[in-house]
Design a protein around this motif. Structure first.
Motif, PDB file in Angstrom:
ATOM      1  N   ASP A  39      38.208  39.030   6.425  1.00 52.37           N
ATOM      2  CA  ASP A  39      38.414  39.907   7.787  1.00 52.37           C
ATOM      3  C   ASP A  39      38.322  41.766   6.680  1.00 52.37           C
ATOM      4  O   ASP A  39      38.377  42.640   6.562  1.00 52.37           O
ATOM      5  CB  ASP A  39      40.131  39.839   7.652  1.00 52.37           C
ATOM      6  CG  ASP A  39      40.266  40.664   9.319  1.00 52.37           C
ATOM      7  OD1 ASP A  39      38.731  40.749   9.719  1.00 52.37           O
ATOM      8  OD2 ASP A  39      41.351  40.622   9.695  1.00 52.37           O
ATOM      9  N   VAL A  40      36.646  41.404   7.211  1.00 50.15           N
ATOM     10  CA  VAL A  40      35.764  43.139   6.788  1.00 50.15           C
ATOM     11  C   VAL A  40      36.545  44.142   7.947  1.00 50.15           C
ATOM     12  O   VAL A  40      36.770  44.885   7.734  1.00 50.15           O
ATOM     13  CB  VAL A  40      34.855  42.635   6.869  1.00 50.15           C
ATOM     14  CG1 VAL A  40      33.941  44.274   6.283  1.00 50.15           C
ATOM     15  CG2 VAL A  40      33.921  41.570   5.757  1.00 50.15           C
ATOM     16  N   HIS A  41      36.821  42.993   9.242  1.00 51.17           N
ATOM     17  CA  HIS A  41      36.389  44.291  10.487  1.00 51.17           C
ATOM     18  C   HIS A  41      38.643  44.639  10.038  1.00 51.17           C
ATOM     19  O   HIS A  41      38.473  46.202  10.380  1.00 51.17           O
ATOM     20  CB  HIS A  41      36.467  43.419  11.509  1.00 51.17           C
ATOM     21  CG  HIS A  41      35.427  42.518  11.806  1.00 51.17           C
ATOM     22  ND1 HIS A  41      34.409  44.461  12.064  1.00 51.17           N
ATOM     23  CD2 HIS A  41      34.710  42.057  11.847  1.00 51.17           C
ATOM     24  CE1 HIS A  41      32.943  43.434  12.013  1.00 51.17           C
ATOM     25  NE2 HIS A  41      33.716  41.666  12.234  1.00 51.17           N
ATOM     26  N   VAL A  44      37.771  47.744   7.128  1.00 55.08           N
ATOM     27  CA  VAL A  44      37.316  48.868   7.762  1.00 55.08           C
ATOM     28  C   VAL A  44      38.576  49.531   8.786  1.00 55.08           C
ATOM     29  O   VAL A  44      38.676  50.652   8.757  1.00 55.08           O
ATOM     30  CB  VAL A  44      35.928  48.203   8.446  1.00 55.08           C
ATOM     31  CG1 VAL A  44      35.300  49.929   8.929  1.00 55.08           C
ATOM     32  CG2 VAL A  44      34.863  47.779   7.037  1.00 55.08           C
ATOM     33  N   ALA A  45      39.508  48.856   9.705  1.00 53.20           N
ATOM     34  CA  ALA A  45      40.089  48.188  10.150  1.00 53.20           C
ATOM     35  C   ALA A  45      41.380  49.980   9.924  1.00 53.20           C
ATOM     36  O   ALA A  45      41.921  51.678  10.035  1.00 53.20           O
ATOM     37  CB  ALA A  45      40.509  48.389  11.455  1.00 53.20           C
ATOM     38  N   PHE A  67      37.305  49.095  15.255  1.00 54.28           N
ATOM     39  CA  PHE A  67      37.207  47.665  13.922  1.00 54.28           C
ATOM     40  C   PHE A  67      38.711  46.550  14.172  1.00 54.28           C
ATOM     41  O   PHE A  67      38.607  45.655  14.527  1.00 54.28           O
ATOM     42  CB  PHE A  67      37.101  48.649  13.095  1.00 54.28           C
ATOM     43  CG  PHE A  67      35.734  48.561  12.483  1.00 54.28           C
ATOM     44  CD1 PHE A  67      35.162  47.473  12.689  1.00 54.28           C
ATOM     45  CD2 PHE A  67      35.213  49.571  12.881  1.00 54.28           C
ATOM     46  CE1 PHE A  67      33.325  47.596  11.551  1.00 54.28           C
ATOM     47  CE2 PHE A  67      33.759  49.679  13.062  1.00 54.28           C
ATOM     48  CZ  PHE A  67      33.092  48.423  11.904  1.00 54.28           C
ATOM     49  N   SER A  68      39.752  47.530  14.974  1.00 53.80           N
ATOM     50  CA  SER A  68      40.930  47.101  14.751  1.00 53.80           C
ATOM     51  C   SER A  68      41.570  45.885  16.440  1.00 53.80           C
ATOM     52  O   SER A  68      41.906  44.672  16.174  1.00 53.80           O
ATOM     53  CB  SER A  68      42.374  47.999  14.572  1.00 53.80           C
ATOM     54  OG  SER A  68      42.698  48.445  16.098  1.00 53.80           O
ATOM     55  N   GLU A  70      38.674  44.638  17.195  1.00 48.68           N
ATOM     56  CA  GLU A  70      37.536  43.650  17.589  1.00 48.68           C
ATOM     57  C   GLU A  70      37.769  42.672  15.706  1.00 48.68           C
ATOM     58  O   GLU A  70      37.994  41.226  16.495  1.00 48.68           O
ATOM     59  CB  GLU A  70      36.599  43.577  16.237  1.00 48.68           C
ATOM     60  CG  GLU A  70      35.839  43.286  15.924  1.00 48.68           C
ATOM     61  CD  GLU A  70      33.792  43.585  15.830  1.00 48.68           C
ATOM     62  OE1 GLU A  70      32.708  42.602  15.099  1.00 48.68           O
ATOM     63  OE2 GLU A  70      34.585  45.223  15.772  1.00 48.68           O
ATOM     64  N   SER A  71      39.102  42.863  15.172  1.00 55.42           N
ATOM     65  CA  SER A  71      39.915  41.886  13.994  1.00 55.42           C
ATOM     66  C   SER A  71      40.591  40.924  14.646  1.00 55.42           C
ATOM     67  O   SER A  71      40.433  40.100  14.417  1.00 55.42           O
ATOM     68  CB  SER A  71      40.512  43.230  12.814  1.00 55.42           C
ATOM     69  OG  SER A  71      41.187  41.995  12.565  1.00 55.42           O
ATOM     70  N   ASN A  74      38.596  38.568  16.440  1.00 52.77           N
ATOM     71  CA  ASN A  74      38.104  37.580  15.867  1.00 52.77           C
ATOM     72  C   ASN A  74      38.604  37.248  14.552  1.00 52.77           C
ATOM     73  O   ASN A  74      38.470  36.295  14.162  1.00 52.77           O
ATOM     74  CB  ASN A  74      36.658  38.488  15.221  1.00 52.77           C
ATOM     75  CG  ASN A  74      35.796  38.233  16.058  1.00 52.77           C
ATOM     76  OD1 ASN A  74      35.656  37.743  17.248  1.00 52.77           O
ATOM     77  ND2 ASN A  74      35.375  39.423  15.501  1.00 52.77           N
ATOM     78  N   PRO A  86      46.078  40.761  12.285  1.00 50.08           N
ATOM     79  CA  PRO A  86      44.975  41.993  13.013  1.00 50.08           C
ATOM     80  C   PRO A  86      46.293  42.489  14.438  1.00 50.08           C
ATOM     81  O   PRO A  86      46.096  43.820  14.313  1.00 50.08           O
ATOM     82  CB  PRO A  86      44.430  40.808  13.492  1.00 50.08           C
ATOM     83  CG  PRO A  86      44.071  39.366  13.106  1.00 50.08           C
ATOM     84  CD  PRO A  86      45.384  39.399  12.503  1.00 50.08           C
ATOM     85  N   THR A  89      47.421  45.589  11.950  1.00 49.12           N
ATOM     86  CA  THR A  89      46.339  46.526  12.398  1.00 49.12           C
ATOM     87  C   THR A  89      46.053  47.480  13.166  1.00 49.12           C
ATOM     88  O   THR A  89      46.066  48.510  13.253  1.00 49.12           O
ATOM     89  CB  THR A  89      45.566  45.713  11.737  1.00 49.12           C
ATOM     90  OG1 THR A  89      45.501  44.570  10.720  1.00 49.12           O
ATOM     91  CG2 THR A  89      44.164  46.762  11.870  1.00 49.12           C
TER      92      THR A  89
END
Length: 114
Positions: A39-41, A44-45, A67-68, A70-71, A74, A86, A89
């Motif tokens: 979970d790259v997003h 990054v978050a 980004f959180s 978006e995480s 997804n 997520p 996050t």
């Protein structure tokens, strides 16, 4: 006429380039959970939210919030590894935004009451 139709069908079958002995059936790849992308997003978050809190940069905080979300949108059904969920996050990003904007909010209310 039937003999000419039989001759035409035999010439079509002999001219057919497909060879039934060379047919390979499709078998879909079996994906394992270990092969999934991390979970790259979410990473990054979390990094953007922590950096934004440490250097008090609101741009980093808003990037972390985006980004959180978006995480969260997804996420997979089998989510919840090393990074946490997520939802956590998103809550961390929201709390970091609140902590950054809190001095201005308190100063605004203190100025109204005075």
């Amino acid at each position: 006429m039937s003999s000419s139709a039989a001759a035409t069908s035999s010439s079509i079958s002999s001219a057919d380039p497909r060879r039934p002995d060379h047919i390979v059936e499709y078998k879909p790849e079996v994906k394992r959970i270990e092969d999934d992308d991390p979970d790259v997003h979410g990473f990054v978050a979390l990094v953007a939210a922590v950096v934004g809190l440490m250097i008090r940069n609101r741009t980093c905080l808003w990037v972390g919030m985006i980004f959180s979300v978006e995480s969260y949108l997804n996420q997979r059904a089998s989510e919840g590894g090393l990074m946490g969920s997520p939802t956590a996050t998103i809550l961390f990003s929201i709390s970091s935004l609140i902590m950054n904007y809190m001095p201005e909010i308190l100063a605004l209310y203190a100025g109204v009451k005075a």
